[in-house]
Structure formats: structure tokens, C-alpha cells
Design an enzyme around this catalytic site. Sequence first.
Site, PDB file in Angstrom:
ATOM      1  N   ARG A  59     -11.652  -1.657  -1.155  1.00  0.00           N
ATOM      2  CA  ARG A  59     -10.516  -1.565  -0.238  1.00  0.00           C
ATOM      3  C   ARG A  59     -10.923  -0.903   1.085  1.00  0.00           C
ATOM      4  O   ARG A  59     -10.434  -1.290   2.155  1.00  0.00           O
ATOM      5  CB  ARG A  59      -9.380  -0.812  -0.905  1.00  0.00           C
ATOM      6  CG  ARG A  59      -8.816  -1.576  -2.130  1.00  0.00           C
ATOM      7  CD  ARG A  59      -7.636  -0.890  -2.730  1.00  0.00           C
ATOM      8  NE  ARG A  59      -6.527  -0.848  -1.783  1.00  0.00           N
ATOM      9  CZ  ARG A  59      -5.581   0.091  -1.824  1.00  0.00           C
ATOM     10  NH1 ARG A  59      -5.641   1.041  -2.729  1.00  0.00           N
ATOM     11  NH2 ARG A  59      -4.607   0.087  -0.954  1.00  0.00           N
ATOM     12  N   ASN A  92       0.768   4.792   3.575  1.00  0.00           N
ATOM     13  CA  ASN A  92      -0.402   3.915   3.625  1.00  0.00           C
ATOM     14  C   ASN A  92      -1.682   4.714   3.847  1.00  0.00           C
ATOM     15  O   ASN A  92      -1.672   5.728   4.533  1.00  0.00           O
ATOM     16  CB  ASN A  92      -0.229   2.861   4.725  1.00  0.00           C
ATOM     17  CG  ASN A  92       0.980   1.995   4.468  1.00  0.00           C
ATOM     18  OD1 ASN A  92       1.517   1.966   3.357  1.00  0.00           O
ATOM     19  ND2 ASN A  92       1.440   1.298   5.495  1.00  0.00           N
ATOM     20  N   HIS A 109      -0.290  10.212   1.574  1.00  0.00           N
ATOM     21  CA  HIS A 109      -1.059   9.789   0.390  1.00  0.00           C
ATOM     22  C   HIS A 109      -2.550   9.724   0.672  1.00  0.00           C
ATOM     23  O   HIS A 109      -3.305   9.131  -0.102  1.00  0.00           O
ATOM     24  CB  HIS A 109      -0.565   8.425  -0.107  1.00  0.00           C
ATOM     25  CG  HIS A 109       0.808   8.468  -0.689  1.00  0.00           C
ATOM     26  ND1 HIS A 109       1.556   7.335  -0.912  1.00  0.00           N
ATOM     27  CD2 HIS A 109       1.595   9.498  -1.086  1.00  0.00           C
ATOM     28  CE1 HIS A 109       2.730   7.672  -1.439  1.00  0.00           C
ATOM     29  NE2 HIS A 109       2.779   8.970  -1.544  1.00  0.00           N
ATOM     30  N   CYS A 136     -22.464  15.143  -0.045  1.00  0.00           N
ATOM     31  CA  CYS A 136     -21.431  15.581   0.902  1.00  0.00           C
ATOM     32  C   CYS A 136     -22.112  15.976   2.210  1.00  0.00           C
ATOM     33  O   CYS A 136     -23.102  16.716   2.187  1.00  0.00           O
ATOM     34  CB  CYS A 136     -20.693  16.789   0.315  1.00  0.00           C
ATOM     35  SG  CYS A 136     -19.708  17.690   1.516  1.00  0.00           S
ATOM     36  N   GLY A 175       9.156  -1.135   5.246  1.00  0.00           N
ATOM     37  CA  GLY A 175       8.160  -1.742   4.369  1.00  0.00           C
ATOM     38  C   GLY A 175       7.796  -0.931   3.148  1.00  0.00           C
ATOM     39  O   GLY A 175       6.634  -0.848   2.777  1.00  0.00           O
ATOM     40  N   ASN A 201      13.154  -3.860   6.073  1.00  0.00           N
ATOM     41  CA  ASN A 201      12.341  -4.269   4.932  1.00  0.00           C
ATOM     42  C   ASN A 201      12.535  -5.757   4.674  1.00  0.00           C
ATOM     43  O   ASN A 201      13.534  -6.334   5.113  1.00  0.00           O
ATOM     44  CB  ASN A 201      12.802  -3.463   3.696  1.00  0.00           C
ATOM     45  CG  ASN A 201      11.638  -3.133   2.771  1.00  0.00           C
ATOM     46  OD1 ASN A 201      10.610  -2.641   3.213  1.00  0.00           O
ATOM     47  ND2 ASN A 201      11.808  -3.408   1.500  1.00  0.00           N
TER      48      ASN A 201
HETATM   49  N1  APR Z   1       7.651  -6.845   6.185  1.00  0.00           N
HETATM   50  C1  APR Z   1       8.505  -5.881   5.720  1.00  0.00           C
HETATM   51  N2  APR Z   1       8.529  -5.459   4.418  1.00  0.00           N
HETATM   52  C2  APR Z   1       7.666  -6.066   3.583  1.00  0.00           C
HETATM   53  C3  APR Z   1       6.761  -7.081   3.992  1.00  0.00           C
HETATM   54  C4  APR Z   1       6.783  -7.461   5.362  1.00  0.00           C
HETATM   55  N3  APR Z   1       5.981  -8.404   5.840  1.00  0.00           N
HETATM   56  N4  APR Z   1       6.037  -7.492   2.902  1.00  0.00           N
HETATM   57  C5  APR Z   1       6.484  -6.752   1.851  1.00  0.00           C
HETATM   58  N5  APR Z   1       7.467  -5.912   2.259  1.00  0.00           N
HETATM   59  C6  APR Z   1       8.205  -4.925   1.464  1.00  0.00           C
HETATM   60  C7  APR Z   1       8.472  -5.368   0.033  1.00  0.00           C
HETATM   61  O1  APR Z   1       9.713  -6.033  -0.024  1.00  0.00           O
HETATM   62  C8  APR Z   1       8.514  -4.037  -0.708  1.00  0.00           C
HETATM   63  O2  APR Z   1       9.831  -3.497  -0.694  1.00  0.00           O
HETATM   64  O3  APR Z   1       7.374  -3.784   1.356  1.00  0.00           O
HETATM   65  C9  APR Z   1       7.608  -3.128   0.122  1.00  0.00           C
HETATM   66  C10 APR Z   1       6.241  -2.826  -0.511  1.00  0.00           C
HETATM   67  O4  APR Z   1       6.475  -2.091  -1.672  1.00  0.00           O
HETATM   68  P1  APR Z   1       5.255  -1.546  -2.566  1.00  0.00           P
HETATM   69  O5  APR Z   1       4.290  -2.632  -2.792  1.00  0.00           O
HETATM   70  O6  APR Z   1       5.882  -0.882  -3.740  1.00  0.00           O
HETATM   71  O7  APR Z   1       4.529  -0.485  -1.625  1.00  0.00           O
HETATM   72  P2  APR Z   1       4.983   1.001  -1.224  1.00  0.00           P
HETATM   73  O8  APR Z   1       6.459   1.149  -1.249  1.00  0.00           O
HETATM   74  O9  APR Z   1       4.286   1.363   0.013  1.00  0.00           O
HETATM   75  O10 APR Z   1       4.366   1.844  -2.466  1.00  0.00           O
HETATM   76  C11 APR Z   1       4.547   3.241  -2.465  1.00  0.00           C
HETATM   77  O11 APR Z   1       3.138   3.462  -4.378  1.00  0.00           O
HETATM   78  O12 APR Z   1       1.335   2.546  -5.388  1.00  0.00           O
HETATM   79  C12 APR Z   1       1.776   3.662  -4.731  1.00  0.00           C
HETATM   80  O13 APR Z   1       0.629   5.274  -3.437  1.00  0.00           O
HETATM   81  C13 APR Z   1       0.995   3.933  -3.468  1.00  0.00           C
HETATM   82  O14 APR Z   1       1.801   4.461  -1.249  1.00  0.00           O
HETATM   83  C14 APR Z   1       2.014   3.644  -2.361  1.00  0.00           C
HETATM   84  C15 APR Z   1       3.340   3.921  -3.055  1.00  0.00           C
END
Ligand code: APR
Length: 232
Positions: A59, A92, A109, A136, A175, A201
Site C-alpha cells: 500500500r 486516511n 490513524h 531505524c 467519504g 458521501n
Molecule cells: N465519494 C464519496 N464517498 C465515497 C466515494 C466517493 N467517490 N466512494 C466511496 N465513498 C463512501 C462509501 O459510501 C463509504 O461510506 O466512503 C465510505 C468509505 O467507508 P469505509 O470503506 O468504511 O472507509 P472509512 O470510513 O474511511 O473507514 C474508517 O476503518 O478500516 C478502518 O482505519 C481504517 O480509517 C479507516 C476506518
Amino acid sequence: MGKYRNIVILTGAGVSAESGIDTFRSAGGLWENHRVEDVATPQAFVRDPDLVHRFYDMRRAAIQEKLPNPAHDALAELDARWTGDLLIVTQNVDDLHERAGARRVLHMHGEHLKAWCTSCDLRSPWRTTLIERPPCPVCQARTLRPDVVWFGEMPYRMGEIYAALRSADLFVSIGTSGAVYPAAGFVRDARELGAQTLELNLERSQGSRWFHESRLGPASEVVPVWVEEVLA
Ligand code: APR
């Protein structure tokens, strides 16, 4: 600047999705292809460090190929022009907010492009792999790990985040699915502290009911429109 002065913006994987970085829980997302227990817990790192390093090395390399999208660009412009308080709290671990030019960014995070030495506790900028156990840069110990907050670990700089939430009059979530705490609880905290709350979102998140307003659509479209409005 309209009626708001102090803004807290929470971003999640959805803001980087259109830059080609997988989200976690969408169809085909990271947690569909990898078990959290295998790659994103301190126990996994003890059990099989090579598997964990391989996951994060891949990643770390991948995000360096990606570019910010119009959502990142719009937030960077807001950051540059907003004269009130503003904090972009991102879940992120990529650096796309900063590469778009945003400065008031807090990575709760952690960050892919840093390595954390568990001997001297210092973090160093890191762009290559860790699986070969490089020393390190500070103490030479071979105990570097990804500087990413794993499940069961405490997110970073929570005191600063709550201080910003206390003075915010606008909380915006972009997002994120609202599946992971403590980030998923910020909207309720902000609302109970009197802030206006807005969700941008692709679909309604798990915490949608706490938002005064939800605008659904791709971040690259809804974020620039919102930024133009708030700067008008
Ligand atoms: N534009 C806007 N929203 C979007 C898009 C887009 N192009 N693509 C996806 N999404 C939305 C999805 O609908 C979903 O609600 O973004 C969200 C992504 O959700 P997750 O995959 O659960 O990611 P996130 O909420 O950032 O996860 C939170 O979980 O796995 C852990 O530590 C990790 O920081 C992360 C945390």
C-alpha cells in the site's frame, strides 16, 4: 465567509476513492480481500510480521503512484483561504490532502509514509519497504513498524481533535462510512456541542441521522460545490 467561523472536516477513504485508492468496506474493498485480524492488529504483527509488512509495503508503494482528486484540491483551497479556524481530521493514511496543498491536516490513524521505531519511539519519513527489517535511522534498531493505528490501538492527537470540536460551529464529514469509533462519534459530539453538521458521501453513512444535512454523490463533485458555497 457567511455564518460559520470554525470548521472541523472529517475525511475517510471515500475522499481518496476517485484517486484509485481502495476503500475498506465497499464491494471489493480492502477488508473483503484481507482479514483485519491478519493485517491490522498488534496481535497480527506479533503472529506474522512478514504478512503485515507485505500488506503495508504494497500500500505504501501504491499511494505514491496516485494523485489528489478535485475533492482534495477543493479542501486545500478552502484551507488556504479560510481565515477562521479549520482542521481537516483525516482517517486516511495517504498523503493526498497534503499533496493537494492542504496544511491544517491531522492524521488520526497515522501515515503510510512514516515508520515508527518501537525501540526509540521516534517516527521517520519512509517511502520504501520494511519487510527486510531496515535499521531505524535514529537508533539503528531493526524494530520499525508501519506508523498506522491498528484496531485496538488509540488514535493520535485525540485531545486536539476534541478541542477543535468544542469550538467548531460547522462539522463536515466526507467519504466515511461511520463504522469505526472514535471517529464515527464525532458528529454526535459536534452536534451536541451546538455545531451544524453536514455529510458529503456517496451513500448515507451509519451515523446519517446525526447530520442536519446529507448530500449524496461522488466527493469529486459534491465537495467542490460545497467549498464554493462556503467561501462565497
Ligand atoms: N465519494 C464519496 N464517498 C465515497 C466515494 C466517493 N467517490 N466512494 C466511496 N465513498 C463512501 C462509501 O459510501 C463509504 O461510506 O466512503 C465510505 C468509505 O467507508 P469505509 O470503506 O468504511 O472507509 P472509512 O470510513 O474511511 O473507514 C474508517 O476503518 O478500516 C478502518 O482505519 C481504517 O480509517 C479507516 C476506518
